[in-house]
Design an enzyme around this catalytic site. Sequence first.
Site, PDB file in Angstrom:
ATOM      1  N   CYS A   1       0.989  -1.466  -0.222  1.00  0.00           N
ATOM      2  CA  CYS A   1       0.109   0.399   0.011  1.00  0.00           C
ATOM      3  C   CYS A   1      -0.053   1.572  -0.245  1.00  0.00           C
ATOM      4  O   CYS A   1       1.614   1.557   0.233  1.00  0.00           O
ATOM      5  CB  CYS A   1      -1.077   0.167   1.627  1.00  0.00           C
ATOM      6  SG  CYS A   1      -2.344  -1.594   1.238  1.00  0.00           S
ATOM      7  N   GLY A   2      -0.183   2.281  -0.983  1.00  0.00           N
ATOM      8  CA  GLY A   2       1.295   3.288  -0.847  1.00  0.00           C
ATOM      9  C   GLY A   2      -0.116   4.789  -0.285  1.00  0.00           C
ATOM     10  O   GLY A   2      -1.764   5.117   0.364  1.00  0.00           O
TER      11      GLY A   2
END
Length: 301
Positions: free
Chosen positions: A2-3
Site C-alpha cells: 500500500c501507498g
Amino acid sequence: MCGIVGLYLKNPALESQLGKLFEPMLQAMTDRGPDSAGFAIYGDEVGAGWIKLTLQSTASDFDWTALMGALEGALGCSLDWFQNANAAVLKVNAAEAAVRAALAELAPGLRIMSVGQSIEILKGMGLPEEISSRFSLAKMKGSHIIGHTRMATESAVTMEGSHPFSTGMDLCLVHNGSLSNHFRLRQELRRHGIEFETENDTEVAAGYLTWRLRQGDNLKQALDHALEDLDGFYTFAIGTRDGFAVIRDPVACKPAILAETDDYVAMASEYQALASLPGIENAKVWEPEPATMYIWERKSA
C-alpha cells in the site's frame, strides 16, 4: 504493501490547483498499490444545518436523477447534487439520520462513502491512473486531500474494501500496515454504537478515532489513546474538516516521509511521490518519528 499520500495547502491561492498537484502524487504510488485507489478531498463546504454526502454505486448506469427526485420528495426539502462517474455528491438541509433512512429505503444497495460539511470520498478498483481519470481528480479544488493505493492482503479487492474509510463526520483515515487486535476492537466498538461495513482493519482504526472523538477527545488526545489501544504496525494519515495528521506506530517499520514549505505540507510513503510538487527542492523534508503526532489544522469558520 500500500501507498499513502496527503497534501495540505497552507496557501489558499493554491486551492484551485489541489487536484492537479495531487494527481501525480497518487499515481506515483502505483507500484505500492495496483489493486484499487481512492482519495478524500476537503472543500466546497456546505453551511450550518446542511450536510454533504458522497454516494457511490457499483453500477455505471445507476439512475441518479430518479433517486434524487424520490429523495427530495421523501425528505420534503430541496437538495443540490451532482454526479461524478459512478458517484454522486449530495448537499441537503436535513438531519443525517433522516437522509440515511430515506436512502436505505429508496436505494439499499448504495454505499454512503462519507458524510460531513466538507469531505468527499471517491474510490474504486483499478490502477491509480484509472481512478484519477474516472473522477477527474486533476480538476478538483479544495484545501487538503489524502489518498491511498492498495495492495490487498487481508481482504478482497472491492470498491468497499479500498481506502479511505470514514466512520464519522468529516473524518477519514488511510493506513499502510496491519492491526493485530482489530477483531476484538471491532466487537468492543460495536457495543459503543460504531457501525462497520467491511472486514478491513483500517475501518476499525477509523471507527476507533470516531469513538474517541465522540467521547470528547480532540484529535491529539484521540491519537494518544490510539497509540495505547491499537496493536500492530502502521502509518496512518487522518483527514478532518480542519486539516490532517500523520502518525506511525512505536516501531515505525512502515515507511513515511513529510515535506513542508510556506505553501503546503505533503506526506507520502516514498519521496518519489513528492518530487513533482513546486518548490520541493527548498522544502524541509524529514522522516516522521515513531509514536509521534504531526498535526496541521486551520480554524473552522
